[in-house]
Design a protein around this motif. Sequence first.
Motif: not given
Length: 238
Positions: A26-44, A170-177
């Motif tokens: 298969r040949s490559d198609g368009a690239a998708i750049v996305m950012t994910g994040s997470a945070e955790i609060e813990v006792p010192n 989610a981005a892929a589904r929005a593009l119908g992929v």
Amino acid sequence: MMRSLIPAMLLAPALAFAQVNAASPRSDGAAIVMTGSAEIEVPNDEAVASFYLEVQDGDLAKAQSLLNQRVAEGVAQLKRSDPKGQVETAGYGSYPIYSREGRQVIAWRVRQAVTLRTSDLAGLPRTVAAAQRTLALGGVDFRLSRLGRDRVEADLILAAVANLNARLAAAARALGVAPERLRMEELNFAATAARPPMQVRAMEMRASAAEPVAEPQLDAGRSLHQMTVTGRARLLSP
């Protein structure tokens, strides 16, 4: 900031939808750049208490001798109160005090710093009060230990990658992929502390070796740790 490529073995479960057969033509198609994040609060789980002592005398040798004796007493008290703590001395200096005319040295001020790194947070108020009979408290920093940071970082990586995968899908589904047609090409991580460790500052004061000191009120608090991961995924042609 931490920038790295995550090991393939660690991300295999999370990036299942992005795996493809390397032998596929298969040949490559368009690239998708996305950012994910997470945070955790813990006792010192760690504290660094900073102490110091200043001695002033007209005779430099006498001032140094008194400082050395009292700092040695303070260090010994810290080690007795917290045998597992790490005690270090630093910042030894002697400073001349001049007359108003600035032409003659009329006295000497000698200063030395002492730090205690400990995980015994429950016993810290007692340890600090015992040391304050000889040393002055400069401040207390509460933070997460190195072992604690390693555990939190591992959890943040998993959570951030899971968040990134959900957004890419989610981005892929929005593009119908179909999400299965995504292939991950690159991951870049950035870990940050959202706010500095809690810090308790003490008033400038001279220590007294004769008077007992009441235990201070110290609360280790919590730290908020965050991580973002930016991923580049490629849409594969059907």
